[in-house]
Design a protein around this motif. Structure first.
Motif, PDB file in Angstrom:
ATOM      1  N   ALA A 151      -0.102   0.789 -17.690  1.00  0.00           N
ATOM      2  CA  ALA A 151       0.808  -0.317 -18.036  1.00  0.00           C
ATOM      3  C   ALA A 151       0.313  -1.097 -19.247  1.00  0.00           C
ATOM      4  O   ALA A 151       1.105  -1.736 -19.951  1.00  0.00           O
ATOM      5  CB  ALA A 151       0.964  -1.243 -16.841  1.00  0.00           C
ATOM      6  N   LYS A 152      -1.003  -1.057 -19.501  1.00  0.00           N
ATOM      7  CA  LYS A 152      -1.533  -1.785 -20.665  1.00  0.00           C
ATOM      8  C   LYS A 152      -1.225  -1.060 -21.967  1.00  0.00           C
ATOM      9  O   LYS A 152      -1.441  -1.566 -23.050  1.00  0.00           O
ATOM     10  CB  LYS A 152      -3.050  -1.971 -20.512  1.00  0.00           C
ATOM     11  CG  LYS A 152      -3.392  -2.976 -19.411  1.00  0.00           C
ATOM     12  CD  LYS A 152      -4.855  -2.941 -19.042  1.00  0.00           C
ATOM     13  CE  LYS A 152      -5.731  -3.677 -20.027  1.00  0.00           C
ATOM     14  NZ  LYS A 152      -7.154  -3.640 -19.616  1.00  0.00           N
ATOM     15  N   GLY A 153      -0.736   0.194 -21.867  1.00  0.00           N
ATOM     16  CA  GLY A 153      -0.327   0.935 -23.059  1.00  0.00           C
ATOM     17  C   GLY A 153      -1.442   1.810 -23.621  1.00  0.00           C
ATOM     18  O   GLY A 153      -2.629   1.509 -23.462  1.00  0.00           O
ATOM     19  N   ILE A 154      -1.038   2.924 -24.225  1.00  0.00           N
ATOM     20  CA  ILE A 154      -1.987   3.826 -24.891  1.00  0.00           C
ATOM     21  C   ILE A 154      -1.429   4.086 -26.285  1.00  0.00           C
ATOM     22  O   ILE A 154      -0.331   4.633 -26.424  1.00  0.00           O
ATOM     23  CB  ILE A 154      -2.128   5.168 -24.139  1.00  0.00           C
ATOM     24  CG1 ILE A 154      -2.562   4.944 -22.686  1.00  0.00           C
ATOM     25  CG2 ILE A 154      -3.111   6.088 -24.874  1.00  0.00           C
ATOM     26  CD1 ILE A 154      -2.541   6.206 -21.829  1.00  0.00           C
ATOM     27  N   ASP A 155      -2.143   3.643 -27.295  1.00  0.00           N
ATOM     28  CA  ASP A 155      -1.685   3.855 -28.666  1.00  0.00           C
ATOM     29  C   ASP A 155      -2.892   3.790 -29.598  1.00  0.00           C
ATOM     30  O   ASP A 155      -3.224   2.726 -30.120  1.00  0.00           O
ATOM     31  CB  ASP A 155      -0.645   2.801 -29.062  1.00  0.00           C
ATOM     32  CG  ASP A 155      -0.127   3.017 -30.477  1.00  0.00           C
ATOM     33  OD1 ASP A 155      -0.450   4.050 -31.091  1.00  0.00           O
ATOM     34  OD2 ASP A 155       0.605   2.132 -30.977  1.00  0.00           O
ATOM     35  N   PHE A 156      -3.597   4.913 -29.705  1.00  0.00           N
ATOM     36  CA  PHE A 156      -4.715   4.955 -30.640  1.00  0.00           C
ATOM     37  C   PHE A 156      -4.742   6.307 -31.358  1.00  0.00           C
ATOM     38  O   PHE A 156      -3.947   7.199 -31.049  1.00  0.00           O
ATOM     39  CB  PHE A 156      -6.052   4.652 -29.948  1.00  0.00           C
ATOM     40  CG  PHE A 156      -6.475   5.624 -28.869  1.00  0.00           C
ATOM     41  CD1 PHE A 156      -6.036   5.488 -27.565  1.00  0.00           C
ATOM     42  CD2 PHE A 156      -7.344   6.678 -29.161  1.00  0.00           C
ATOM     43  CE1 PHE A 156      -6.449   6.371 -26.564  1.00  0.00           C
ATOM     44  CE2 PHE A 156      -7.769   7.565 -28.179  1.00  0.00           C
ATOM     45  CZ  PHE A 156      -7.316   7.412 -26.868  1.00  0.00           C
ATOM     46  N   VAL A 157      -5.616   6.411 -32.358  1.00  0.00           N
ATOM     47  CA  VAL A 157      -5.692   7.619 -33.171  1.00  0.00           C
ATOM     48  C   VAL A 157      -7.140   8.094 -33.194  1.00  0.00           C
ATOM     49  O   VAL A 157      -8.047   7.284 -33.380  1.00  0.00           O
ATOM     50  CB  VAL A 157      -5.253   7.323 -34.625  1.00  0.00           C
ATOM     51  CG1 VAL A 157      -5.334   8.569 -35.485  1.00  0.00           C
ATOM     52  CG2 VAL A 157      -3.843   6.755 -34.668  1.00  0.00           C
TER      53      VAL A 157
END
Ligand code: NAD
Length: 356
Positions: A126-132
């Protein structure tokens, strides 16, 4: 803007997913007033059939002179019996090396609509996943000397891991440049409590960081990073790391987002020309059946717009169109869940195009 894109459709589902991506790029060109010219570059099993080699010189030339390269996937059981020097994957390795691609970039992003496919606990997802993950691609342990010898009645194997400052510096610049276009945080991952190469890595990354005072730099040991990626992936923006650690962590990062059909990747060298592809293979089991999910390749097209052509708004439009198609409930088989509208590769491409 006018751009020439070398197009490697490849084998298996490659032609289907690349076909949809070109339709999306056409929609972008029309909306934003650009002109994209596509030049075909046969590579892989189909090139073995037509030319006897996995990467004909003419295809290599096309890739080396285009503004960027879009790839579906290569390989399949038909060519498994080829001698190893003439396998479809050889074409890809030769292309990467000829293009001097020393950085691999793999985003790990979870679409909120697909959170059910996330293997992490719901409160973490729920905290989100958005990395590279920015991975050094042509140095370190994989490219060092490998030897196996016999002494005192037993075998001994040695793999040499070496890094020179310039190899670290150039990949660090890619990571910091990317962080500037994102949330301005780089986490450099190493094992500097044990390895000399990691100590040089950390020192060199710190030097490069001075040129990016607006970007925050953090260091993390690789064993801790492997835990943090599953404990709290929301803490990461851009991860930069060496070849071996990047190989392992980028697969871990892909896995936590859900389906293999959704994830793009790009490989970059000097300059802006890159190689853009989905992370999956040619999926021969579903080839030619309109079942492939084209989103990984379409998002690779978006990466090309952003990183090779500096077209941030256009890339954003593609990503937003993918989000919107998912929000509207359209799902290919690999990401289908109860209540979703099951569509094929062509229909998913059309739904995304309509939303550009
Ligand atoms: P794969 O990624 O092709 O397929 C693994 C599974 O995921 C299969 O069940 C497949 O149907 C499914 N899948 C993959 N992409 C999908 C998509 N877009 N939509 C829906 N389902 C999808 O891996 P594999 O089966 O191990 O390899 C098949 C061939 O691809 C092999 O010849 C391999 O060497 C090659 N390969 C090529 C590349 C590349 O070109 N970069 C990368 C990996 C594998």
């Amino acid at each position: 803007m006018k751009k020439t894109i070398a197009v490697i459709r490849g084998d298996g589902i490659g032609p289907e997913i690349v076909g949809e991506t070109l339709r999306v790029l056409d929609a972008v060109a029309e909306k934003f007033g650009h002109q994209f010219t596509y030049v075909e570059a046969p590579m892989g099993g189909n090139a073995i059939d037509a030319f006897g080699v996995p990467l004909p010189d003419s295809s290599l030339e096309t890739c080396l002179t285009a503004d960027s390269v879009l790839l579906g996937a290569v390989g399949g059981p038909k060519w498994d019996a080829q001698p190893s020097a003439n396998r479809p994957e050889r074409g890809l390795l030769k292309l990467r090396s000829a293009m001097g691609l020393y950085t691999n970039i793999r985003p790990a992003r979870m679409f909120s609509e697909l959170s059910a496919a996330c293997p992490l606990r719901a409160d973490i997802a729920a905290k989100g996943i958005d990395f590279v993950v920015v991975r050094e691609l042509i140095g370190g342990l994989y490219f060092g000397e490998h030897t196996t010898s016999e002494a005192d009645g037993e075998q001994k194997a040695v793999d040499v891991c070496s890094y020179a400052e310039h190899e670290i510096r150039r990949v660090a610049h890619v990571a910091f440049g990317m962080a500037r276009k994102r949330r301005k945080r780089v986490t450099s991952i190493d094992k500097s409590n044990v390895l000399d190469t990691s100590r040089l890595w950390r020192k060199t990354v710190e030097e490069v960081a001075k040129e990016y005072p607006d970007v925050e730099l953090l260091h993390m040991y690789v064993d801790n990073a492997a835990m943090q990626i599953v404990r709290d992936p929301s803490q990461f923006d851009v991860i930069v790391t060496e070849n071996l650690f990047g190989d392992i962590l980028s697969d871990e990062a892909s896995q936590i987002t859900g389906s293999i059909g959704m994830i793009p990747s790009s490989s970059m060298g000097e300059g802006t020309r890159g190689l853009y592809e989905p992370i999956h293979g040619s999926a021969p089991d579903i080839a030619g059946q309109n079942k492939a999910n084209p989103i990984g390749t379409i998002l690779a097209g978006a990466m090309m717009l952003r990183y090779s052509f500096d077209m941030a708004a256009e890339a954003g439009a593609v990503e937003a169109a993918v989000d919107a198609a998912l929000k509207a409930g359209f799902r290919c088989g690999d990401i289908w869940n109860q209540g979703g509208t099951l569509v094929g590769c062509r229909e998913m491409g059309a739904e995304i195009c309509r939303r550009i």
